[in-house]
Design a protein around this motif. Structure first.
Motif, PDB file in Angstrom:
ATOM      1  N   THR A   1       5.218  -3.788  15.873  1.00  0.00           N
ATOM      2  CA  THR A   1       4.751  -4.357  14.758  1.00  0.00           C
ATOM      3  C   THR A   1       3.226  -3.195  14.344  1.00  0.00           C
ATOM      4  O   THR A   1       2.971  -3.273  13.090  1.00  0.00           O
ATOM      5  N   LYS A   2       3.011  -2.587  15.204  1.00  0.00           N
ATOM      6  CA  LYS A   2       1.908  -1.709  14.945  1.00  0.00           C
ATOM      7  C   LYS A   2       2.253  -0.746  13.847  1.00  0.00           C
ATOM      8  O   LYS A   2       1.391  -0.469  13.194  1.00  0.00           O
ATOM      9  N   GLY A   3       3.162  -0.055  13.880  1.00  0.00           N
ATOM     10  CA  GLY A   3       3.792   0.710  12.799  1.00  0.00           C
ATOM     11  C   GLY A   3       3.823   0.065  11.598  1.00  0.00           C
ATOM     12  O   GLY A   3       3.254   0.829  10.839  1.00  0.00           O
ATOM     13  N   ASN A   4       4.321  -1.209  11.555  1.00  0.00           N
ATOM     14  CA  ASN A   4       4.340  -1.939  10.246  1.00  0.00           C
ATOM     15  C   ASN A   4       3.054  -2.200   9.907  1.00  0.00           C
ATOM     16  O   ASN A   4       2.668  -2.169   8.568  1.00  0.00           O
ATOM     17  N   VAL A   5       2.104  -2.668  10.693  1.00  0.00           N
ATOM     18  CA  VAL A   5       0.825  -2.943  10.215  1.00  0.00           C
ATOM     19  C   VAL A   5       0.134  -1.766   9.633  1.00  0.00           C
ATOM     20  O   VAL A   5      -0.612  -1.819   8.768  1.00  0.00           O
ATOM     21  N   THR A   6       0.367  -0.511  10.206  1.00  0.00           N
ATOM     22  CA  THR A   6      -0.289   0.739   9.819  1.00  0.00           C
ATOM     23  C   THR A   6       0.266   1.153   8.353  1.00  0.00           C
ATOM     24  O   THR A   6      -0.674   1.321   7.520  1.00  0.00           O
ATOM     25  N   ARG A   7       1.405   0.951   8.138  1.00  0.00           N
ATOM     26  CA  ARG A   7       1.814   1.176   6.887  1.00  0.00           C
ATOM     27  C   ARG A   7       1.539   0.082   5.871  1.00  0.00           C
ATOM     28  O   ARG A   7       1.210   0.713   4.638  1.00  0.00           O
ATOM     29  N   LEU A   8       1.431  -1.071   6.189  1.00  0.00           N
ATOM     30  CA  LEU A   8       0.927  -1.910   5.335  1.00  0.00           C
ATOM     31  C   LEU A   8      -0.396  -1.760   5.113  1.00  0.00           C
ATOM     32  O   LEU A   8      -1.069  -1.935   3.700  1.00  0.00           O
ATOM     33  N   THR A   9      -1.243  -1.287   5.823  1.00  0.00           N
ATOM     34  CA  THR A   9      -2.739  -1.159   5.586  1.00  0.00           C
ATOM     35  C   THR A   9      -2.722   0.163   4.651  1.00  0.00           C
ATOM     36  O   THR A   9      -3.694   0.115   3.606  1.00  0.00           O
ATOM     37  N   LEU A  10      -2.011   1.300   4.891  1.00  0.00           N
ATOM     38  CA  LEU A  10      -1.830   2.381   4.025  1.00  0.00           C
ATOM     39  C   LEU A  10      -1.620   1.938   2.636  1.00  0.00           C
ATOM     40  O   LEU A  10      -2.062   2.549   1.409  1.00  0.00           O
ATOM     41  N   MET A  11      -0.745   1.096   2.456  1.00  0.00           N
ATOM     42  CA  MET A  11      -0.156   0.494   0.948  1.00  0.00           C
ATOM     43  C   MET A  11      -1.348  -0.233   0.463  1.00  0.00           C
ATOM     44  O   MET A  11      -1.645  -0.031  -0.862  1.00  0.00           O
ATOM     45  N   TYR A  12      -2.204  -0.922   1.262  1.00  0.00           N
ATOM     46  CA  TYR A  12      -3.274  -1.536   0.644  1.00  0.00           C
ATOM     47  C   TYR A  12      -4.590  -0.565   0.112  1.00  0.00           C
ATOM     48  O   TYR A  12      -5.052  -0.711  -0.889  1.00  0.00           O
ATOM     49  N   VAL A  13      -4.653   0.596   1.198  1.00  0.00           N
ATOM     50  CA  VAL A  13      -5.484   1.442   0.397  1.00  0.00           C
ATOM     51  C   VAL A  13      -5.018   2.324  -0.573  1.00  0.00           C
ATOM     52  O   VAL A  13      -6.044   2.438  -1.560  1.00  0.00           O
ATOM     53  N   ALA A  14      -3.898   2.418  -0.588  1.00  0.00           N
ATOM     54  CA  ALA A  14      -3.169   3.191  -2.041  1.00  0.00           C
ATOM     55  C   ALA A  14      -3.519   2.250  -3.068  1.00  0.00           C
ATOM     56  O   ALA A  14      -3.672   2.842  -4.375  1.00  0.00           O
ATOM     57  N   LEU A  15      -3.288   0.962  -3.055  1.00  0.00           N
ATOM     58  CA  LEU A  15      -3.433  -0.205  -4.108  1.00  0.00           C
ATOM     59  C   LEU A  15      -4.749  -0.135  -4.559  1.00  0.00           C
ATOM     60  O   LEU A  15      -5.044   0.091  -5.792  1.00  0.00           O
ATOM     61  N   VAL A  16      -5.941  -0.091  -3.746  1.00  0.00           N
ATOM     62  CA  VAL A  16      -7.178   0.061  -4.173  1.00  0.00           C
ATOM     63  C   VAL A  16      -7.575   1.331  -4.832  1.00  0.00           C
ATOM     64  O   VAL A  16      -8.254   1.331  -5.723  1.00  0.00           O
ATOM     65  N   VAL A  17      -7.148   2.349  -4.277  1.00  0.00           N
ATOM     66  CA  VAL A  17      -7.401   3.676  -5.230  1.00  0.00           C
ATOM     67  C   VAL A  17      -6.695   3.467  -6.326  1.00  0.00           C
ATOM     68  O   VAL A  17      -7.467   4.102  -7.388  1.00  0.00           O
ATOM     69  N   ILE A  18      -5.674   3.218  -6.476  1.00  0.00           N
ATOM     70  CA  ILE A  18      -4.823   3.125  -7.882  1.00  0.00           C
ATOM     71  C   ILE A  18      -5.447   2.176  -8.719  1.00  0.00           C
ATOM     72  O   ILE A  18      -5.619   2.384 -10.005  1.00  0.00           O
ATOM     73  N   LEU A  19      -6.000   0.949  -8.329  1.00  0.00           N
ATOM     74  CA  LEU A  19      -6.758  -0.009  -9.187  1.00  0.00           C
ATOM     75  C   LEU A  19      -8.029   0.450  -9.582  1.00  0.00           C
ATOM     76  O   LEU A  19      -8.406   0.294 -10.723  1.00  0.00           O
ATOM     77  N   ALA A  20      -8.778   1.235  -8.680  1.00  0.00           N
ATOM     78  CA  ALA A  20     -10.122   1.798  -9.038  1.00  0.00           C
ATOM     79  C   ALA A  20      -9.726   2.898 -10.265  1.00  0.00           C
ATOM     80  O   ALA A  20     -10.617   2.927 -11.045  1.00  0.00           O
ATOM     81  N   VAL A  21      -8.918   3.706 -10.133  1.00  0.00           N
ATOM     82  CA  VAL A  21      -8.427   4.765 -11.003  1.00  0.00           C
ATOM     83  C   VAL A  21      -8.331   4.175 -12.419  1.00  0.00           C
ATOM     84  O   VAL A  21      -8.811   4.329 -13.404  1.00  0.00           O
ATOM     85  N   GLY A  22      -7.422   3.201 -12.401  1.00  0.00           N
ATOM     86  CA  GLY A  22      -6.970   2.420 -13.563  1.00  0.00           C
ATOM     87  C   GLY A  22      -8.135   1.650 -14.282  1.00  0.00           C
ATOM     88  O   GLY A  22      -8.271   1.544 -15.369  1.00  0.00           O
ATOM     89  N   LEU A  23      -8.851   1.223 -13.299  1.00  0.00           N
ATOM     90  CA  LEU A  23     -10.201   0.541 -14.094  1.00  0.00           C
ATOM     91  C   LEU A  23     -11.288   1.467 -14.606  1.00  0.00           C
ATOM     92  O   LEU A  23     -11.617   1.238 -15.689  1.00  0.00           O
ATOM     93  N   GLY A  24     -11.453   2.584 -13.860  1.00  0.00           N
ATOM     94  CA  GLY A  24     -12.043   3.639 -14.303  1.00  0.00           C
ATOM     95  C   GLY A  24     -11.558   4.297 -15.788  1.00  0.00           C
ATOM     96  O   GLY A  24     -12.449   4.464 -16.788  1.00  0.00           O
TER      97      GLY A  24
END
Length: 77
Positions: free
Chosen positions: A49-72
């Motif tokens: 599951t280490k790979g799955n958690v890593t991919r999921l964490t990257l998805m969260y990071v991408a979502l934060v960036v997208i939300l920040a850009v959208g809010l901006g």
């Protein structure tokens, strides 16, 4: 006659800012829960599951960036 004197605020908080803060708190809670659940289990499960958690964490990071850009963009326009 009672007179209401407004209290000056240090800054104004808009509804959008409150909603953005709530979204971030929910995302952080989800990330913490995901990482907590991903860390439990036997060694085989943990290594798989280490790979799955890593991919999921990257998805969260991408979502934060997208939300920040959208809010901006929303605030800018």
């Amino acid at each position: 006659m009672n007179r209401v004197v407004p209290v000056p605020l240090l800054f104004e908080v808009k509804e959008v800012e409150i909603a953005f803060i709530i979204v971030i708190l929910i995302m952080v809670a989800g990330l913490i829960g995901t990482l907590a659940l991903g860390g439990k289990g036997d060694e085989n499960y943990r290594s798989e599951t280490k790979g799955n958690v890593t991919r999921l964490t990257l998805m969260y990071v991408a979502l934060v960036v997208i939300l920040a850009v959208g809010l901006g963009l929303y605030i800018y326009w």
